[in-house]
Design a protein around this motif. Sequence first.
Motif, PDB file in Angstrom:
ATOM      1  N   GLY A   1       0.814  -1.211   0.000  1.00 46.91           N
ATOM      2  CA  GLY A   1       0.000   0.000   0.000  1.00 46.91           C
ATOM      3  C   GLY A   1       0.845   1.257   0.000  1.00 46.91           C
ATOM      4  N   LEU A   2       1.910   1.272   0.826  1.00 47.48           N
ATOM      5  CA  LEU A   2       2.781   2.449   0.888  1.00 47.48           C
ATOM      6  C   LEU A   2       3.553   2.630  -0.410  1.00 47.48           C
ATOM      7  CD1 LEU A   2       4.089   2.160   4.554  1.00 47.48           C
ATOM      8  CD2 LEU A   2       2.695   4.018   3.609  1.00 47.48           C
ATOM      9  N   ALA A   3       4.103   1.546  -0.945  1.00 39.98           N
ATOM     10  CA  ALA A   3       4.787   1.646  -2.235  1.00 39.98           C
ATOM     11  C   ALA A   3       3.804   2.054  -3.321  1.00 39.98           C
ATOM     12  CB  ALA A   3       5.449   0.310  -2.585  1.00 39.98           C
ATOM     13  N   GLY A   4       2.615   1.452  -3.273  1.00 38.20           N
ATOM     14  CA  GLY A   4       1.599   1.749  -4.275  1.00 38.20           C
ATOM     15  C   GLY A   4       1.009   3.138  -4.149  1.00 38.20           C
ATOM     16  N   MET A   5       1.228   3.799  -3.003  1.00 34.21           N
ATOM     17  CA  MET A   5       0.736   5.162  -2.858  1.00 34.21           C
ATOM     18  C   MET A   5       1.443   6.106  -3.819  1.00 34.21           C
ATOM     19  SD  MET A   5       0.038   7.295   0.682  1.00 34.21           S
ATOM     20  CE  MET A   5       1.700   7.944   0.850  1.00 34.21           C
ATOM     21  N   GLY A   6       2.468   5.579  -4.492  1.00 35.42           N
ATOM     22  CA  GLY A   6       3.114   6.345  -5.539  1.00 35.42           C
ATOM     23  C   GLY A   6       2.168   6.730  -6.658  1.00 35.42           C
ATOM     24  N   ASN A   7       0.981   6.099  -6.714  1.00 34.01           N
ATOM     25  CA  ASN A   7       0.022   6.551  -7.723  1.00 34.01           C
ATOM     26  C   ASN A   7      -0.454   7.973  -7.458  1.00 34.01           C
ATOM     27  OD1 ASN A   7      -1.967   6.199  -5.693  1.00 34.01           O
ATOM     28  ND2 ASN A   7      -2.546   4.192  -6.480  1.00 34.01           N
ATOM     29  N   SER A   8      -0.025   8.542  -6.316  1.00 41.20           N
ATOM     30  CA  SER A   8      -0.293   9.961  -6.053  1.00 41.20           C
ATOM     31  C   SER A   8       0.428  10.858  -7.051  1.00 41.20           C
ATOM     32  CB  SER A   8       0.147  10.330  -4.630  1.00 41.20           C
ATOM     33  OG  SER A   8       1.545  10.113  -4.467  1.00 41.20           O
ATOM     34  N   GLY A   9       1.374  10.291  -7.813  1.00 38.51           N
ATOM     35  CA  GLY A   9       2.023  11.079  -8.854  1.00 38.51           C
ATOM     36  C   GLY A   9       1.040  11.629  -9.868  1.00 38.51           C
ATOM     37  N   THR A  10      -0.090  10.960 -10.012  1.00 38.71           N
ATOM     38  CA  THR A  10      -1.125  11.484 -10.897  1.00 38.71           C
ATOM     39  C   THR A  10      -1.628  12.839 -10.426  1.00 38.71           C
ATOM     40  OG1 THR A  10      -2.750  10.160  -9.678  1.00 38.71           O
ATOM     41  CG2 THR A  10      -1.864   9.205 -11.688  1.00 38.71           C
ATOM     42  N   VAL A  11      -1.536  13.081  -9.114  1.00 36.52           N
ATOM     43  CA  VAL A  11      -1.917  14.398  -8.577  1.00 36.52           C
ATOM     44  C   VAL A  11      -0.960  15.467  -9.096  1.00 36.52           C
ATOM     45  CG1 VAL A  11      -2.244  15.760  -6.474  1.00 36.52           C
ATOM     46  CG2 VAL A  11      -2.865  13.342  -6.503  1.00 36.52           C
ATOM     47  N   LEU A  12       0.336  15.147  -9.107  1.00 36.70           N
ATOM     48  CA  LEU A  12       1.333  16.114  -9.576  1.00 36.70           C
ATOM     49  C   LEU A  12       1.073  16.498 -11.025  1.00 36.70           C
ATOM     50  CD1 LEU A  12       4.554  14.492  -8.040  1.00 36.70           C
ATOM     51  CD2 LEU A  12       3.144  16.331  -7.091  1.00 36.70           C
ATOM     52  N   ALA A  13       0.731  15.515 -11.848  1.00 37.05           N
ATOM     53  CA  ALA A  13       0.443  15.805 -13.251  1.00 37.05           C
ATOM     54  C   ALA A  13      -0.758  16.735 -13.376  1.00 37.05           C
ATOM     55  CB  ALA A  13       0.186  14.506 -14.010  1.00 37.05           C
ATOM     56  N   ALA A  14      -1.808  16.447 -12.623  1.00 38.61           N
ATOM     57  CA  ALA A  14      -3.020  17.260 -12.708  1.00 38.61           C
ATOM     58  C   ALA A  14      -2.803  18.669 -12.178  1.00 38.61           C
ATOM     59  CB  ALA A  14      -4.154  16.580 -11.931  1.00 38.61           C
ATOM     60  N   LEU A  15      -1.958  18.809 -11.147  1.00 39.30           N
ATOM     61  CA  LEU A  15      -1.730  20.126 -10.545  1.00 39.30           C
ATOM     62  C   LEU A  15      -0.849  21.022 -11.406  1.00 39.30           C
ATOM     63  CD1 LEU A  15      -1.160  19.417  -6.732  1.00 39.30           C
ATOM     64  CD2 LEU A  15      -3.030  20.728  -7.772  1.00 39.30           C
ATOM     65  N   PHE A  16       0.244  20.467 -11.915  1.00 41.42           N
ATOM     66  CA  PHE A  16       1.268  21.314 -12.522  1.00 41.42           C
ATOM     67  C   PHE A  16       1.280  21.333 -14.050  1.00 41.42           C
ATOM     68  CE2 PHE A  16       3.120  20.055  -8.352  1.00 41.42           C
ATOM     69  CZ  PHE A  16       3.069  21.312  -7.761  1.00 41.42           C
ATOM     70  N   ALA A  17       0.872  20.228 -14.689  1.00 44.73           N
ATOM     71  CA  ALA A  17       0.967  20.180 -16.150  1.00 44.73           C
ATOM     72  C   ALA A  17       0.149  21.264 -16.850  1.00 44.73           C
ATOM     73  CB  ALA A  17       0.567  18.796 -16.648  1.00 44.73           C
ATOM     74  N   PRO A  18      -1.119  21.521 -16.466  1.00 47.30           N
ATOM     75  CA  PRO A  18      -1.877  22.569 -17.168  1.00 47.30           C
ATOM     76  C   PRO A  18      -1.259  23.956 -17.017  1.00 47.30           C
ATOM     77  CG  PRO A  18      -3.361  21.117 -15.962  1.00 47.30           C
ATOM     78  CD  PRO A  18      -1.975  20.787 -15.507  1.00 47.30           C
ATOM     79  N   THR A  19      -0.774  24.275 -15.823  1.00 45.46           N
ATOM     80  CA  THR A  19      -0.161  25.597 -15.605  1.00 45.46           C
ATOM     81  C   THR A  19       1.122  25.739 -16.405  1.00 45.46           C
ATOM     82  OG1 THR A  19      -1.093  25.716 -13.377  1.00 45.46           O
ATOM     83  CG2 THR A  19       0.762  27.167 -13.863  1.00 45.46           C
ATOM     84  N   LEU A  20       1.970  24.715 -16.385  1.00 41.82           N
ATOM     85  CA  LEU A  20       3.213  24.762 -17.157  1.00 41.82           C
ATOM     86  C   LEU A  20       2.931  24.840 -18.656  1.00 41.82           C
ATOM     87  CD1 LEU A  20       5.333  22.120 -15.201  1.00 41.82           C
ATOM     88  CD2 LEU A  20       5.654  24.604 -15.214  1.00 41.82           C
ATOM     89  N   ALA A  21       1.891  24.130 -19.099  1.00 42.77           N
ATOM     90  CA  ALA A  21       1.524  24.194 -20.512  1.00 42.77           C
ATOM     91  C   ALA A  21       1.066  25.589 -20.899  1.00 42.77           C
ATOM     92  CB  ALA A  21       0.422  23.172 -20.807  1.00 42.77           C
ATOM     93  N   LYS A  22       0.355  26.246 -20.007  1.00 40.99           N
ATOM     94  CA  LYS A  22      -0.113  27.607 -20.267  1.00 40.99           C
ATOM     95  C   LYS A  22       1.054  28.586 -20.350  1.00 40.99           C
ATOM     96  CE  LYS A  22      -3.454  31.025 -18.566  1.00 40.99           C
ATOM     97  NZ  LYS A  22      -4.474  31.323 -17.511  1.00 40.99           N
ATOM     98  N   LEU A  23       2.076  28.356 -19.537  1.00 40.48           N
ATOM     99  CA  LEU A  23       3.226  29.257 -19.498  1.00 40.48           C
ATOM    100  C   LEU A  23       4.218  28.999 -20.631  1.00 40.48           C
ATOM    101  CD1 LEU A  23       3.985  29.270 -15.657  1.00 40.48           C
ATOM    102  CD2 LEU A  23       2.979  31.127 -17.006  1.00 40.48           C
ATOM    103  N   PHE A  24       4.484  27.720 -20.926  1.00 42.87           N
ATOM    104  CA  PHE A  24       5.573  27.384 -21.841  1.00 42.87           C
ATOM    105  C   PHE A  24       5.142  26.594 -23.074  1.00 42.87           C
ATOM    106  CE2 PHE A  24       7.329  27.335 -17.464  1.00 42.87           C
ATOM    107  CZ  PHE A  24       8.139  28.459 -17.563  1.00 42.87           C
ATOM    108  N   GLY A  25       3.882  26.161 -23.124  1.00 43.22           N
ATOM    109  CA  GLY A  25       3.434  25.303 -24.214  1.00 43.22           C
ATOM    110  C   GLY A  25       3.464  23.849 -23.784  1.00 43.22           C
ATOM    111  N   TRP A  26       2.494  23.063 -24.283  1.00 40.31           N
ATOM    112  CA  TRP A  26       2.374  21.695 -23.779  1.00 40.31           C
ATOM    113  C   TRP A  26       3.547  20.801 -24.162  1.00 40.31           C
ATOM    114  CZ3 TRP A  26       2.316  17.793 -27.311  1.00 40.31           C
ATOM    115  CH2 TRP A  26       1.903  18.081 -28.622  1.00 40.31           C
ATOM    116  N   ASN A  27       4.187  21.052 -25.313  1.00 39.66           N
ATOM    117  CA  ASN A  27       5.312  20.210 -25.707  1.00 39.66           C
ATOM    118  C   ASN A  27       6.508  20.404 -24.777  1.00 39.66           C
ATOM    119  OD1 ASN A  27       6.307  18.348 -27.982  1.00 39.66           O
ATOM    120  ND2 ASN A  27       7.949  19.850 -27.856  1.00 39.66           N
TER     121      ASN A  27
END
Length: 412
Positions: free
Chosen positions: A152-178
């Motif tokens: 369960g603790l090792a598998g809690m690494g699926n929280s990385g999906t939170v990082l993608a949802a939090l930061f990817a849209p903002t970074l894409a807006k600032l620098f472009g999605w590529n």
Amino acid sequence: MATSFWSDEKTEGRSGFWASGHTPTLIAAFLYFDLAFMVWVLLGPLAPDIAKSLALTPTEKGLMVAVPTLAGALLRVVNGLLVDRIGPKRSGAISQMIVIGGMFSAWLLGVDSFIGTLVLGVILGFAGASFAIALPLASRWYPPEHQGKAMGLAGMGNSGTVLAALFAPTLAKLFGWNTVLGLACIPLSLVLVAYLILAKDAPNAPPPKSLGQYFTPLKQADAWWLMGFYAVTFGGFVGLAASLPIYFTDRFGLSTVTAGYCTAACVFAGSLVRPMGGALADKVGGIKTLSALFLVAAVALAGVGGAASVTAALVLFVIAMLALGTGNGAVFQLVPQRFSAELGVMTGLVGMAGGIGGFYLASSLGIAKQLTGSFQAGFLIFAALAVLALAGLTLVKNGWRRTWTAADGVRI
């Protein structure tokens, strides 16, 4: 004398969780899993921007975010085989280097077509396949009574999906999605270095088997049942994690950044409770835990189809993700109790089934949107699958309790 924090040997004479295994390896497994999952679902938060720039249809959007899930599912079997033959540490290092190299190339060369997004999705599948490496890497250090918590603790690494949802849209807006593809290589590289320093293979790894022996579990019905249950719990989790940015932007007209925040809230809920699911299953049994969670998930997903506001949808998605995330931990409390000698390959097979479930959910939502103009049919069908999983678990639970041999103090 007490064993040091960095020792490869398990502490003798103490039964506490932290004393029973190898903490640095558990940390390495979590970090690897966390960042791998971050990039595995990266196309989901970027999907609205990618779809706009490449003029994708709803079906193409659904397939774009679903392909990494399918590729990750199939590659989990490959990684399961590698874990049992060359060890989880080396398998993880190889996989991480493939992902970093592929994403760096995609950033450098650019992705300018729908086919290009699918190729990138296959590369990201190697990140999703980390599941079949990180869990055995950590769990082999821990005794049966702590398997649920360790996985369960090792598998809690699926929280990385939170990082993608939090930061990817903002970074894409600032620098472009590529550009986001290139920026993601920075934390991935740092984690690779930490992984190489911290991770150690457990000394009690089973000896390598012939290729045919790896698929022996598939001759047993229990393996297929566990795969089916995980196709619902993890498939629902990762399918929603990849699809919610599209849902919130298309259904309610939210900006990509706001949709990312909503997705992050849902995904965080599901990630946080995964170790709790393992611990709860250790305490009351995986069967009881899963039975309740399938029912909750089915009701919440069925309700989402008729949600009339962002708030109502968000509440129902959080409930569904809490149930699915807890269910993920519960399934993997059961797997080592039944297939301890084939844990590497079973982790890959069960993980593959989970990825296939996620591919189905993500792609079917896009198809439902294009054919009916609504996501409702996709959610209703997946809710029905949760009900079927509950019926299947009810059918097999008595036989499992009679025939499985669990370690002392471990509940099934």
